[in-house]
Design an enzyme around this catalytic site. Structure first.
Site, PDB file in Angstrom:
ATOM      1  N   GLY A 126       0.845  -1.186   0.000  1.00 15.87           N
ATOM      2  CA  GLY A 126       0.000   0.000   0.000  1.00 15.87           C
ATOM      3  C   GLY A 126       0.876   1.230   0.000  1.00 15.87           C
ATOM      4  O   GLY A 126       2.077   1.151   0.269  1.00 15.87           O
ATOM      5  N   CYS A 143       5.382  -6.115   1.360  1.00 18.95           N
ATOM      6  CA  CYS A 143       5.758  -4.701   1.322  1.00 18.95           C
ATOM      7  C   CYS A 143       5.164  -3.949   2.524  1.00 18.95           C
ATOM      8  O   CYS A 143       5.553  -4.208   3.654  1.00 18.95           O
ATOM      9  CB  CYS A 143       5.357  -4.100  -0.018  1.00 18.95           C
ATOM     10  N   TYR A 144       4.178  -3.075   2.302  1.00 21.47           N
ATOM     11  CA  TYR A 144       3.585  -2.383   3.454  1.00 21.47           C
ATOM     12  C   TYR A 144       3.074  -3.399   4.476  1.00 21.47           C
ATOM     13  O   TYR A 144       3.197  -3.200   5.689  1.00 21.47           O
ATOM     14  CB  TYR A 144       2.442  -1.467   2.994  1.00 21.47           C
ATOM     15  N   HIS A 188       7.558  -7.627  -4.171  1.00 23.78           N
ATOM     16  CA  HIS A 188       6.212  -8.037  -4.601  1.00 23.78           C
ATOM     17  C   HIS A 188       6.252  -9.390  -5.320  1.00 23.78           C
ATOM     18  O   HIS A 188       6.547  -9.436  -6.516  1.00 23.78           O
ATOM     19  CB  HIS A 188       5.616  -6.975  -5.521  1.00 23.78           C
ATOM     20  N   GLU A 201       3.840 -11.039  -6.319  1.00 25.96           N
ATOM     21  CA  GLU A 201       2.696 -11.190  -7.238  1.00 25.96           C
ATOM     22  C   GLU A 201       2.967 -10.674  -8.641  1.00 25.96           C
ATOM     23  O   GLU A 201       2.199 -10.960  -9.557  1.00 25.96           O
ATOM     24  CB  GLU A 201       1.459 -10.490  -6.641  1.00 25.96           C
ATOM     25  N   SER A 218     -26.420  -9.944 -23.755  1.00 24.96           N
ATOM     26  CA  SER A 218     -25.886  -8.926 -24.652  1.00 24.96           C
ATOM     27  C   SER A 218     -25.086  -9.571 -25.765  1.00 24.96           C
ATOM     28  O   SER A 218     -24.712  -8.910 -26.728  1.00 24.96           O
ATOM     29  CB  SER A 218     -24.971  -7.998 -23.856  1.00 24.96           C
ATOM     30  N   ASP A 240     -19.691 -12.506 -20.533  1.00 24.43           N
ATOM     31  CA  ASP A 240     -20.182 -12.594 -19.149  1.00 24.43           C
ATOM     32  C   ASP A 240     -21.655 -12.984 -19.086  1.00 24.43           C
ATOM     33  O   ASP A 240     -22.039 -13.894 -18.352  1.00 24.43           O
ATOM     34  CB  ASP A 240     -19.997 -11.256 -18.411  1.00 24.43           C
ATOM     35  N   SER A 241     -22.478 -12.286 -19.865  1.00 25.95           N
ATOM     36  CA  SER A 241     -23.910 -12.601 -19.781  1.00 25.95           C
ATOM     37  C   SER A 241     -24.201 -13.961 -20.410  1.00 25.95           C
ATOM     38  O   SER A 241     -25.068 -14.699 -19.942  1.00 25.95           O
ATOM     39  CB  SER A 241     -24.766 -11.498 -20.412  1.00 25.95           C
ATOM     40  N   LYS A 269     -12.067 -12.056 -14.897  1.00 24.65           N
ATOM     41  CA  LYS A 269     -12.391 -12.238 -16.322  1.00 24.65           C
ATOM     42  C   LYS A 269     -11.708 -13.478 -16.918  1.00 24.65           C
ATOM     43  O   LYS A 269     -12.329 -14.228 -17.666  1.00 24.65           O
ATOM     44  CB  LYS A 269     -11.959 -10.984 -17.085  1.00 24.65           C
TER      45      LYS A 269
END
Ligand code: XMP
Length: 517
Positions: A58, A85-86, A175, A177, A229, A233-234, A373
Protein backbone atom coordinates in the site's frame (compact mmCIF):
# COMPACT_ATOMS: atom_id res chain seq x y z
CA UNK A 1 -19.46 -24.38 -3.44
CA UNK A 2 -18.90 -24.69 0.28
CA UNK A 3 -16.23 -27.34 -0.09
CA UNK A 4 -14.19 -25.23 -2.46
CA UNK A 5 -14.40 -22.32 -0.05
CA UNK A 6 -13.10 -24.33 2.85
CA UNK A 7 -9.60 -23.63 1.59
CA UNK A 8 -10.13 -19.87 1.62
CA UNK A 9 -7.29 -17.33 1.76
CA UNK A 10 -8.06 -13.77 2.82
CA UNK A 11 -6.24 -10.86 1.26
CA UNK A 12 -6.44 -7.68 3.30
CA UNK A 13 -6.03 -4.70 1.03
CA UNK A 14 -3.98 -1.66 2.02
CA UNK A 15 -4.45 0.09 -1.31
CA UNK A 16 -1.73 -1.44 -3.45
CA UNK A 17 -2.12 -1.27 -7.21
CA UNK A 18 -1.27 -4.97 -7.31
CA UNK A 19 -3.73 -6.37 -4.75
CA UNK A 20 -5.81 -7.98 -7.49
CA UNK A 21 -2.68 -9.57 -8.88
CA UNK A 22 -2.09 -11.28 -5.53
CA UNK A 23 -5.59 -12.71 -5.80
CA UNK A 24 -4.95 -13.93 -9.32
CA UNK A 25 -1.73 -15.68 -8.33
CA UNK A 26 -3.53 -17.44 -5.49
CA UNK A 27 -6.37 -18.48 -7.80
CA UNK A 28 -3.92 -19.68 -10.43
CA UNK A 29 -2.55 -21.97 -7.73
CA UNK A 30 -6.14 -23.28 -7.52
CA UNK A 31 -6.86 -21.86 -4.11
CA UNK A 32 -9.96 -19.75 -3.51
CA UNK A 33 -9.31 -16.28 -2.09
CA UNK A 34 -11.16 -13.09 -1.32
CA UNK A 35 -10.00 -9.47 -1.14
CA UNK A 36 -11.31 -7.39 1.75
CA UNK A 37 -10.46 -3.93 3.06
CA UNK A 38 -7.77 -3.91 5.77
CA UNK A 39 -10.42 -2.77 8.25
CA UNK A 40 -12.21 -6.13 8.27
CA UNK A 41 -13.00 -6.96 11.90
CA UNK A 42 -11.37 -9.80 13.83
CA UNK A 43 -14.74 -11.42 14.49
CA UNK A 44 -15.56 -11.50 10.81
CA UNK A 45 -12.14 -12.95 10.03
CA UNK A 46 -12.65 -15.65 12.65
CA UNK A 47 -16.04 -16.49 11.18
CA UNK A 48 -14.57 -16.90 7.71
CA UNK A 49 -11.98 -19.28 9.12
CA UNK A 50 -9.39 -18.65 6.41
CA UNK A 51 -6.46 -21.02 6.00
CA UNK A 52 -4.17 -18.01 5.65
CA UNK A 53 -4.09 -14.22 5.39
CA UNK A 54 -2.06 -12.08 3.00
CA UNK A 55 -1.51 -8.42 3.87
CA UNK A 56 -1.11 -6.44 0.66
CA UNK A 57 1.22 -3.56 -0.06
CA UNK A 58 0.00 0.00 0.00
CA UNK A 59 1.08 3.60 -0.49
CA UNK A 60 1.15 4.59 3.21
CA UNK A 61 4.01 4.68 5.68
CA UNK A 62 3.36 3.00 9.04
CA UNK A 63 4.15 6.24 10.90
CA UNK A 64 1.76 8.37 8.79
CA UNK A 65 -1.14 9.85 10.67
CA UNK A 66 -4.14 7.67 9.97
CA UNK A 67 -1.99 4.98 8.36
CA UNK A 68 -4.09 1.85 7.75
CA UNK A 69 -3.56 -0.70 10.52
CA UNK A 70 -4.83 -4.08 11.63
CA UNK A 71 -5.46 -4.96 15.27
CA UNK A 72 -2.51 -6.75 16.91
CA UNK A 73 -4.94 -9.57 17.74
CA UNK A 74 -4.71 -10.58 14.10
CA UNK A 75 -1.27 -12.01 14.79
CA UNK A 76 -2.57 -14.05 17.71
CA UNK A 77 -5.32 -15.87 15.83
CA UNK A 78 -2.94 -18.66 14.92
CA UNK A 79 -3.75 -18.17 11.23
CA UNK A 80 -0.69 -18.07 8.92
CA UNK A 81 0.11 -14.56 7.69
CA UNK A 82 2.20 -13.29 4.78
CA UNK A 83 2.87 -9.55 4.73
CA UNK A 84 3.89 -8.04 1.41
CA UNK A 85 5.76 -4.70 1.32
CA UNK A 86 3.58 -2.38 3.45
CA UNK A 87 2.01 -5.56 4.88
CA UNK A 88 5.46 -6.64 6.06
CA UNK A 89 6.36 -3.23 7.48
CA UNK A 90 3.07 -3.16 9.33
CA UNK A 91 3.74 -6.63 10.73
CA UNK A 92 7.19 -5.49 11.93
CA UNK A 93 5.76 -2.29 13.40
CA UNK A 94 2.92 -4.00 15.28
CA UNK A 95 5.18 -6.76 16.54
CA UNK A 96 7.56 -4.18 18.06
CA UNK A 97 10.21 -3.73 15.36
CA UNK A 98 11.34 -0.44 13.87
CA UNK A 99 10.56 0.78 10.41
CA UNK A 100 12.65 3.62 9.01
CA UNK A 101 12.23 5.96 6.09
CA UNK A 102 14.63 4.55 3.51
CA UNK A 103 17.41 6.88 2.41
CA UNK A 104 16.08 6.49 -1.08
CA UNK A 105 13.07 4.77 -2.57
CA UNK A 106 13.81 1.37 -3.98
CA UNK A 107 11.73 0.90 -7.09
CA UNK A 108 12.08 -1.73 -9.77
CA UNK A 109 14.26 -4.80 -10.07
CA UNK A 110 16.57 -5.85 -7.25
CA UNK A 111 18.66 -8.95 -6.56
CA UNK A 112 17.47 -11.06 -3.68
CA UNK A 113 19.85 -13.20 -1.65
CA UNK A 114 18.15 -16.02 0.24
CA UNK A 115 19.97 -16.76 3.46
CA UNK A 116 17.64 -19.32 4.91
CA UNK A 117 14.78 -21.30 3.37
CA UNK A 118 12.35 -20.60 6.19
CA UNK A 119 9.47 -22.50 4.52
CA UNK A 120 8.52 -19.80 2.03
CA UNK A 121 11.76 -20.14 0.07
CA UNK A 122 11.73 -23.95 -0.02
CA UNK A 123 13.06 -25.28 -3.28
CA UNK A 124 14.83 -22.03 -4.21
CA UNK A 125 18.57 -21.60 -4.48
CA UNK A 126 20.27 -19.95 -1.51
CA UNK A 127 23.23 -17.53 -1.38
CA UNK A 128 25.43 -16.95 -3.30
CA UNK A 129 22.77 -17.39 -6.02
CA UNK A 130 20.62 -14.26 -6.43
CA UNK A 131 17.08 -13.92 -7.76
CA UNK A 132 15.40 -11.03 -9.52
CA UNK A 133 12.59 -9.52 -7.46
CA UNK A 134 10.49 -6.39 -7.88
CA UNK A 135 10.66 -3.71 -5.21
CA UNK A 136 8.48 -0.66 -4.72
CA UNK A 137 8.90 0.91 -1.33
CA UNK A 138 10.22 3.94 0.53
CA UNK A 139 10.40 2.55 4.08
CA UNK A 140 12.42 -0.40 5.30
CA UNK A 141 12.80 -2.44 8.45
CA UNK A 142 15.69 -1.29 10.59
CA UNK A 143 15.18 -3.15 13.85
CA UNK A 144 13.63 -6.60 13.67
CA UNK A 145 10.74 -7.28 16.00
CA UNK A 146 11.45 -9.75 18.78
CA UNK A 147 11.28 -13.39 17.77
CA UNK A 148 11.66 -12.61 14.08
CA UNK A 149 14.65 -13.46 11.91
CA UNK A 150 15.71 -12.11 8.56
CA UNK A 151 15.75 -14.81 5.90
CA UNK A 152 16.77 -12.81 2.84
CA UNK A 153 18.37 -9.51 1.90
CA UNK A 154 18.75 -7.28 -1.11
CA UNK A 155 21.02 -4.36 -2.01
CA UNK A 156 19.23 -1.68 -0.06
CA UNK A 157 17.05 -3.86 2.19
CA UNK A 158 19.03 -5.83 4.78
CA UNK A 159 15.68 -7.39 5.72
CA UNK A 160 14.10 -8.27 2.37
CA UNK A 161 12.20 -11.17 3.97
CA UNK A 162 11.56 -12.26 7.53
CA UNK A 163 9.85 -14.99 9.50
CA UNK A 164 8.71 -15.50 13.04
CA UNK A 165 10.75 -18.07 14.95
CA UNK A 166 7.75 -20.13 16.06
CA UNK A 167 4.55 -18.74 14.52
CA UNK A 168 3.60 -19.05 10.85
CA UNK A 169 4.13 -15.33 10.20
CA UNK A 170 6.19 -14.16 7.22
CA UNK A 171 7.01 -10.92 5.48
CA UNK A 172 8.55 -10.02 2.14
CA UNK A 173 9.66 -6.53 1.21
CA UNK A 174 9.29 -7.14 -2.53
CA UNK A 175 6.21 -8.04 -4.60
CA UNK A 176 5.94 -11.78 -5.31
CA UNK A 177 2.70 -11.19 -7.24
CA UNK A 178 4.27 -9.32 -10.19
CA UNK A 179 5.79 -11.20 -13.10
CA UNK A 180 9.13 -9.44 -12.70
CA UNK A 181 9.66 -11.35 -9.46
CA UNK A 182 10.89 -14.55 -11.06
CA UNK A 183 10.40 -16.65 -7.94
CA UNK A 184 7.07 -15.03 -7.04
CA UNK A 185 4.92 -18.05 -7.87
CA UNK A 186 7.16 -20.36 -5.85
CA UNK A 187 6.90 -18.09 -2.83
CA UNK A 188 3.12 -17.80 -3.04
CA UNK A 189 2.73 -21.55 -3.56
CA UNK A 190 5.06 -22.29 -0.65
CA UNK A 191 2.93 -20.06 1.53
CA UNK A 192 -0.33 -21.62 0.35
CA UNK A 193 0.66 -25.27 0.37
CA UNK A 194 3.49 -25.61 2.91
CA UNK A 195 2.55 -22.93 5.42
CA UNK A 196 -1.24 -22.80 5.19
CA UNK A 197 -1.75 -26.44 4.20
CA UNK A 198 -4.17 -25.56 1.38
CA UNK A 199 -5.05 -28.07 -1.34
CA UNK A 200 -5.43 -27.02 -4.97
CA UNK A 201 -9.18 -27.60 -5.26
CA UNK A 202 -10.36 -24.39 -6.92
CA UNK A 203 -10.77 -25.24 -10.59
CA UNK A 204 -13.29 -24.11 -13.11
CA UNK A 205 -14.75 -27.56 -13.79
CA UNK A 206 -15.73 -28.05 -10.17
CA UNK A 207 -16.76 -24.41 -9.97
CA UNK A 208 -19.35 -24.97 -12.69
CA UNK A 209 -20.71 -28.11 -11.03
CA UNK A 210 -20.98 -26.35 -7.67
CA UNK A 211 -22.56 -23.22 -9.18
CA UNK A 212 -25.18 -25.32 -10.95
CA UNK A 213 -26.10 -27.14 -7.74
CA UNK A 214 -26.31 -23.87 -5.81
CA UNK A 215 -28.65 -22.30 -8.34
CA UNK A 216 -30.82 -25.39 -8.53
CA UNK A 217 -31.22 -25.44 -4.76
CA UNK A 218 -32.00 -21.74 -4.57
CA UNK A 219 -34.39 -21.40 -7.48
CA UNK A 220 -36.36 -24.65 -7.23
CA UNK A 221 -39.17 -24.49 -9.76
CA UNK A 222 -39.37 -20.69 -9.92
CA UNK A 223 -38.54 -18.67 -13.00
CA UNK A 224 -35.43 -16.65 -13.81
CA UNK A 225 -34.89 -13.96 -16.42
CA UNK A 226 -31.58 -12.86 -17.81
CA UNK A 227 -30.55 -9.99 -20.09
CA UNK A 228 -28.24 -11.22 -22.82
CA UNK A 229 -25.89 -8.93 -24.65
CA UNK A 230 -23.92 -11.51 -26.58
CA UNK A 231 -20.84 -10.75 -24.50
CA UNK A 232 -19.03 -13.51 -22.69
CA UNK A 233 -20.18 -12.59 -19.15
CA UNK A 234 -23.91 -12.60 -19.78
CA UNK A 235 -23.70 -15.63 -22.07
CA UNK A 236 -21.77 -17.71 -19.53
CA UNK A 237 -24.23 -16.65 -16.83
CA UNK A 238 -27.14 -17.80 -18.97
CA UNK A 239 -25.42 -21.08 -19.83
CA UNK A 240 -24.82 -21.92 -16.19
CA UNK A 241 -28.36 -21.02 -15.13
CA UNK A 242 -29.69 -22.93 -18.10
CA UNK A 243 -27.79 -26.04 -17.05
CA UNK A 244 -29.28 -25.66 -13.59
CA UNK A 245 -32.93 -25.03 -14.39
CA UNK A 246 -33.38 -25.45 -18.17
CA UNK A 247 -36.59 -23.97 -19.58
CA UNK A 248 -37.35 -21.97 -16.45
CA UNK A 249 -34.67 -19.54 -17.55
CA UNK A 250 -35.92 -17.01 -20.05
CA UNK A 251 -33.18 -14.97 -21.65
CA UNK A 252 -34.06 -11.64 -23.14
CA UNK A 253 -31.97 -10.33 -26.00
CA UNK A 254 -32.79 -6.75 -26.95
CA UNK A 255 -31.57 -5.54 -30.31
CA UNK A 256 -31.23 -1.81 -29.73
CA UNK A 257 -30.25 -1.13 -33.33
CA UNK A 258 -26.85 0.02 -32.11
CA UNK A 259 -25.00 -3.25 -32.61
CA UNK A 260 -22.13 -4.02 -34.96
CA UNK A 261 -22.70 -5.32 -38.47
CA UNK A 262 -24.21 -8.81 -38.39
CA UNK A 263 -23.95 -9.03 -34.62
CA UNK A 264 -27.60 -9.50 -33.68
CA UNK A 265 -27.93 -12.35 -36.18
CA UNK A 266 -24.71 -14.05 -35.04
CA UNK A 267 -25.57 -13.83 -31.35
CA UNK A 268 -29.10 -15.06 -31.90
CA UNK A 269 -27.96 -17.98 -34.05
CA UNK A 270 -25.49 -19.10 -31.39
CA UNK A 271 -27.93 -18.76 -28.50
CA UNK A 272 -30.69 -20.62 -30.31
CA UNK A 273 -28.20 -23.22 -31.46
CA UNK A 274 -27.28 -24.18 -27.92
CA UNK A 275 -30.90 -24.49 -26.91
CA UNK A 276 -31.38 -21.40 -24.76
CA UNK A 277 -34.90 -20.16 -24.39
CA UNK A 278 -34.32 -16.74 -25.96
CA UNK A 279 -36.86 -13.98 -26.15
CA UNK A 280 -35.70 -11.72 -29.00
CA UNK A 281 -36.89 -8.13 -29.03
CA UNK A 282 -36.17 -6.00 -32.06
CA UNK A 283 -36.35 -2.51 -30.59
CA UNK A 284 -34.09 -0.71 -33.07
CA UNK A 285 -36.80 1.75 -34.12
CA UNK A 286 -37.67 2.66 -30.55
CA UNK A 287 -34.09 3.46 -29.62
CA UNK A 288 -33.44 5.49 -32.76
CA UNK A 289 -36.65 7.42 -32.27
CA UNK A 290 -35.63 8.38 -28.75
CA UNK A 291 -32.09 9.29 -29.79
CA UNK A 292 -33.25 11.66 -32.54
CA UNK A 293 -31.45 14.99 -32.28
CA UNK A 294 -29.46 13.95 -29.20
CA UNK A 295 -25.73 14.68 -29.44
CA UNK A 296 -24.70 15.00 -25.81
CA UNK A 297 -22.91 11.79 -24.71
CA UNK A 298 -24.39 11.51 -21.22
CA UNK A 299 -27.91 12.11 -22.54
CA UNK A 300 -27.39 9.36 -25.08
CA UNK A 301 -26.25 6.96 -22.35
CA UNK A 302 -29.17 7.87 -20.06
CA UNK A 303 -31.75 7.50 -22.81
CA UNK A 304 -30.40 4.11 -23.88
CA UNK A 305 -30.25 2.89 -20.29
CA UNK A 306 -33.81 4.01 -19.55
CA UNK A 307 -35.22 2.59 -22.75
CA UNK A 308 -33.51 -0.70 -22.11
CA UNK A 309 -35.04 -0.97 -18.65
CA UNK A 310 -38.46 -0.03 -19.99
CA UNK A 311 -38.32 -2.74 -22.65
CA UNK A 312 -37.00 -5.25 -20.18
CA UNK A 313 -39.86 -4.54 -17.80
CA UNK A 314 -42.42 -4.83 -20.56
CA UNK A 315 -41.03 -8.16 -21.68
CA UNK A 316 -40.79 -9.50 -18.15
CA UNK A 317 -44.43 -8.45 -17.63
CA UNK A 318 -45.38 -10.38 -20.73
CA UNK A 319 -43.49 -13.46 -19.56
CA UNK A 320 -45.39 -13.42 -16.29
CA UNK A 321 -44.40 -14.71 -12.88
CA UNK A 322 -40.64 -14.25 -12.51
CA UNK A 323 -38.71 -14.35 -9.22
CA UNK A 324 -35.02 -13.98 -10.12
CA UNK A 325 -32.78 -11.91 -12.34
CA UNK A 326 -29.51 -13.51 -13.44
CA UNK A 327 -26.61 -11.09 -14.04
CA UNK A 328 -23.03 -11.49 -15.17
CA UNK A 329 -21.45 -9.45 -12.37
CA UNK A 330 -17.72 -10.20 -12.01
CA UNK A 331 -15.48 -10.13 -8.96
CA UNK A 332 -13.69 -6.85 -9.77
CA UNK A 333 -17.11 -5.12 -9.58
CA UNK A 334 -17.78 -6.63 -6.18
CA UNK A 335 -14.47 -6.04 -4.41
CA UNK A 336 -14.79 -3.39 -1.81
CA UNK A 337 -11.13 -2.63 -2.11
CA UNK A 338 -9.32 0.52 -1.05
CA UNK A 339 -7.31 0.40 -4.26
CA UNK A 340 -7.28 3.05 -6.91
CA UNK A 341 -10.22 2.14 -9.09
CA UNK A 342 -9.76 4.53 -11.96
CA UNK A 343 -12.04 7.37 -12.86
CA UNK A 344 -14.20 5.68 -15.48
CA UNK A 345 -16.98 4.65 -13.11
CA UNK A 346 -17.90 8.26 -12.39
CA UNK A 347 -16.87 9.84 -15.65
CA UNK A 348 -19.37 7.91 -17.73
CA UNK A 349 -22.61 6.42 -16.56
CA UNK A 350 -22.15 2.82 -17.57
CA UNK A 351 -25.28 1.23 -18.75
CA UNK A 352 -26.34 -2.03 -17.18
CA UNK A 353 -29.44 -3.48 -15.59
CA UNK A 354 -28.71 -1.92 -12.18
CA UNK A 355 -31.88 -0.62 -10.59
CA UNK A 356 -34.01 -3.32 -12.14
CA UNK A 357 -34.02 -5.78 -9.24
CA UNK A 358 -35.52 -3.24 -6.82
CA UNK A 359 -38.14 -1.96 -9.23
CA UNK A 360 -39.23 -5.44 -10.19
CA UNK A 361 -38.67 -7.00 -6.79
CA UNK A 362 -36.39 -9.63 -8.21
CA UNK A 363 -33.78 -11.56 -6.34
CA UNK A 364 -30.34 -11.59 -7.97
CA UNK A 365 -28.47 -14.61 -9.22
CA UNK A 366 -24.85 -13.79 -9.95
CA UNK A 367 -22.94 -17.00 -10.54
CA UNK A 368 -19.78 -15.18 -11.69
CA UNK A 369 -19.46 -12.75 -8.80
CA UNK A 370 -16.43 -14.57 -7.45
CA UNK A 371 -14.56 -14.79 -10.74
CA UNK A 372 -12.01 -12.71 -12.58
CA UNK A 373 -12.39 -12.24 -16.32
CA UNK A 374 -9.75 -14.84 -17.18
CA UNK A 375 -11.56 -17.34 -14.97
CA UNK A 376 -14.86 -16.58 -16.75
CA UNK A 377 -13.10 -17.40 -20.01
CA UNK A 378 -11.97 -20.71 -18.55
CA UNK A 379 -15.55 -21.43 -17.50
CA UNK A 380 -16.66 -20.55 -21.03
CA UNK A 381 -14.21 -23.18 -22.34
CA UNK A 382 -15.63 -25.70 -19.90
CA UNK A 383 -19.07 -24.91 -21.27
CA UNK A 384 -17.77 -25.39 -24.82
CA UNK A 385 -18.49 -21.88 -26.00
CA UNK A 386 -16.77 -21.14 -29.32
CA UNK A 387 -13.49 -19.18 -29.08
CA UNK A 388 -14.95 -16.48 -31.26
CA UNK A 389 -17.42 -15.61 -28.50
CA UNK A 390 -15.05 -16.22 -25.61
CA UNK A 391 -12.45 -13.79 -26.88
CA UNK A 392 -14.85 -11.25 -28.34
CA UNK A 393 -13.69 -7.70 -27.56
CA UNK A 394 -15.70 -5.80 -24.93
CA UNK A 395 -18.55 -3.85 -26.45
CA UNK A 396 -20.28 -1.05 -24.54
CA UNK A 397 -23.96 -1.34 -23.59
CA UNK A 398 -24.87 1.88 -25.46
CA UNK A 399 -23.22 0.35 -28.53
CA UNK A 400 -22.42 2.35 -31.63
CA UNK A 401 -24.36 5.36 -30.30
CA UNK A 402 -21.31 6.41 -28.31
CA UNK A 403 -19.03 5.82 -31.27
CA UNK A 404 -21.02 8.16 -33.48
CA UNK A 405 -20.14 11.62 -32.30
CA UNK A 406 -23.14 13.88 -32.73
CA UNK A 407 -26.54 12.72 -33.98
CA UNK A 408 -27.23 9.02 -34.30
CA UNK A 409 -29.07 8.41 -37.56
CA UNK A 410 -29.68 5.36 -39.76
CA UNK A 411 -27.34 6.78 -42.37
CA UNK A 412 -24.50 7.44 -39.94
CA UNK A 413 -25.01 4.06 -38.27
CA UNK A 414 -24.70 2.38 -41.62
CA UNK A 415 -21.45 4.22 -42.44
CA UNK A 416 -19.94 3.31 -39.08
CA UNK A 417 -21.04 -0.33 -39.33
CA UNK A 418 -19.31 -0.75 -42.66
CA UNK A 419 -16.10 0.95 -41.50
CA UNK A 420 -16.11 -1.00 -38.24
CA UNK A 421 -16.63 -4.30 -40.06
CA UNK A 422 -13.50 -3.58 -42.11
CA UNK A 423 -11.56 -2.81 -38.93
CA UNK A 424 -12.67 -6.13 -37.43
CA UNK A 425 -11.87 -8.09 -40.56
CA UNK A 426 -8.40 -6.63 -40.99
CA UNK A 427 -7.51 -6.87 -37.29
CA UNK A 428 -8.48 -10.54 -37.43
CA UNK A 429 -6.73 -11.47 -40.66
CA UNK A 430 -3.54 -9.68 -39.59
CA UNK A 431 -3.47 -11.73 -36.38
CA UNK A 432 -3.98 -8.77 -34.04
CA UNK A 433 -7.46 -9.55 -32.71
CA UNK A 434 -6.33 -11.63 -29.74
CA UNK A 435 -3.38 -9.30 -29.04
CA UNK A 436 -5.39 -6.12 -28.54
CA UNK A 437 -7.89 -5.46 -25.77
CA UNK A 438 -10.30 -3.69 -28.07
CA UNK A 439 -10.34 -2.27 -31.58
CA UNK A 440 -13.09 -0.35 -33.32
CA UNK A 441 -14.05 2.54 -35.58
CA UNK A 442 -15.52 5.89 -34.54
CA UNK A 443 -17.46 8.26 -36.79
CA UNK A 444 -16.54 11.93 -36.29
CA UNK A 445 -19.05 14.78 -36.55
CA UNK A 446 -17.09 16.68 -39.17
CA UNK A 447 -16.50 16.57 -42.90
CA UNK A 448 -13.26 17.13 -44.71
CA UNK A 449 -12.27 17.91 -48.26
CA UNK A 450 -10.74 15.23 -50.42
CA UNK A 451 -10.27 14.30 -54.01
CA UNK A 452 -11.48 11.10 -55.64
CA UNK A 453 -10.76 10.61 -59.31
CA UNK A 454 -10.98 14.16 -60.55
CA UNK A 455 -13.74 15.12 -58.20
CA UNK A 456 -13.62 17.15 -55.06
CA UNK A 457 -15.27 15.34 -52.15
CA UNK A 458 -16.55 16.70 -48.86
CA UNK A 459 -17.17 13.73 -46.62
CA UNK A 460 -16.95 12.02 -43.25
CA UNK A 461 -13.89 11.16 -41.14
CA UNK A 462 -13.48 7.80 -39.41
CA UNK A 463 -11.12 7.36 -36.48
CA UNK A 464 -9.67 3.98 -35.60
CA UNK A 465 -9.08 3.10 -31.97
CA UNK A 466 -7.03 0.08 -30.84
CA UNK A 467 -5.86 -0.27 -27.26
CA UNK A 468 -3.90 -2.60 -25.03
CA UNK A 469 -5.18 -3.01 -21.50
CA UNK A 470 -5.46 -5.49 -18.65
CA UNK A 471 -8.70 -4.35 -17.08
CA UNK A 472 -9.90 -1.26 -19.02
CA UNK A 473 -9.00 0.96 -16.05
CA UNK A 474 -5.89 2.11 -17.87
CA UNK A 475 -4.99 1.58 -21.49
CA UNK A 476 -2.38 2.45 -24.06
CA UNK A 477 -2.86 2.72 -27.80
CA UNK A 478 -1.72 -0.34 -29.70
CA UNK A 479 1.34 0.06 -31.89
CA UNK A 480 -0.34 -1.49 -34.92
CA UNK A 481 2.09 -2.01 -37.79
CA UNK A 482 1.99 0.62 -40.53
CA UNK A 483 0.99 -1.95 -43.13
CA UNK A 484 -2.11 -2.90 -41.11
CA UNK A 485 -3.01 0.77 -40.66
CA UNK A 486 -2.41 1.37 -44.36
CA UNK A 487 -4.77 -1.44 -45.36
CA UNK A 488 -7.41 -0.21 -42.93
CA UNK A 489 -7.28 3.30 -44.27
CA UNK A 490 -7.20 2.20 -47.87
CA UNK A 491 -10.10 -0.20 -47.55
CA UNK A 492 -12.31 2.11 -45.51
CA UNK A 493 -11.88 5.04 -47.89
CA UNK A 494 -12.39 2.87 -50.98
CA UNK A 495 -15.19 0.67 -49.73
CA UNK A 496 -17.27 2.83 -47.41
CA UNK A 497 -19.30 5.40 -49.24
CA UNK A 498 -19.27 8.76 -47.55
CA UNK A 499 -15.82 8.50 -45.94
CA UNK A 500 -12.77 10.23 -47.38
CA UNK A 501 -10.37 10.34 -44.43
CA UNK A 502 -9.16 7.95 -41.71
CA UNK A 503 -7.28 8.85 -38.51
CA UNK A 504 -5.63 6.67 -35.87
CA UNK A 505 -6.19 7.56 -32.22
CA UNK A 506 -2.91 7.69 -30.29
CA UNK A 507 -4.25 8.68 -26.87
CA UNK A 508 -3.72 6.65 -23.73
CA UNK A 509 -6.16 6.27 -20.84
CA UNK A 510 -5.87 8.31 -18.70
CA UNK A 511 -6.15 11.10 -19.72
CA UNK A 512 -8.38 9.93 -22.61
CA UNK A 513 -10.90 7.11 -22.20
CA UNK A 514 -11.20 4.05 -24.40
CA UNK A 515 -14.56 5.03 -25.90
CA UNK A 516 -14.85 8.53 -27.36
CA UNK A 517 -18.07 9.38 -25.50
P1 XMP B 1 -13.95 3.86 -21.08
O1 XMP B 1 -14.47 4.51 -22.29
O2 XMP B 1 -14.63 4.30 -19.82
O3 XMP B 1 -14.29 2.31 -21.22
O4 XMP B 1 -12.45 3.94 -20.97
C1 XMP B 1 -13.79 1.30 -20.43
C2 XMP B 1 -14.34 -0.02 -20.92
O5 XMP B 1 -15.73 -0.09 -20.65
C3 XMP B 1 -16.46 -0.23 -21.86
N1 XMP B 1 -17.64 0.61 -21.72
C4 XMP B 1 -18.85 0.15 -21.38
N2 XMP B 1 -19.28 -1.09 -21.13
N3 XMP B 1 -21.43 -0.25 -20.75
C5 XMP B 1 -20.60 -1.28 -20.84
O6 XMP B 1 -21.02 -2.41 -20.62
C6 XMP B 1 -21.06 1.02 -20.98
O7 XMP B 1 -21.85 1.96 -20.89
C7 XMP B 1 -19.71 1.23 -21.31
N4 XMP B 1 -18.98 2.35 -21.60
C8 XMP B 1 -17.71 1.94 -21.85
C9 XMP B 1 -15.53 0.22 -22.96
O8 XMP B 1 -15.85 -0.37 -24.22
C10 XMP B 1 -14.20 -0.22 -22.41
O9 XMP B 1 -13.97 -1.60 -22.64
Amino acid sequence: MKDMHRERILILDFGSQTTQLIARRVREAKVYCEIHPFSLGLDEIRKMAPKGIILSGGPASVYDQGAPKVPSGLFRLGIPILGICYGMQLTAHIMGGQVEKGVRREFGPARLVIEEHGEIFQGLAQAPVTHQVWMSHGDRIDVMPEDFVAVASSGSSPVAAMRHKRLPIFGVQFHPEVVHTEIGDDIIRNFLFRVCGCRPVWDMGSFVTAAIEDIRARVGSKRVICALSGGVDSTVTALIVNKAIGGNLISIFVNNGLLRKGEAEAVLAFLNGIGLNVHYVDAAKRFLERLKGVAEPERKRKIIGEEFIRIFEEEAGRIGQVSFLAQGTLYPDVIESVSFKGPSAVIKSHHNVGGLPEVMRLELIEPLRELFKDEVRKVAHELKMPDELIYRHPFPGPGLAIRILGDVTEERLSILREADAIVMEEIKTSGWYRKVWQAFAVLLPIRTVGVMGDERTYEHVVAIRAVDSLDAMTADWTRLPYNVLARLSNRIINEVRGVNRVCFDISSKPPATIEWE
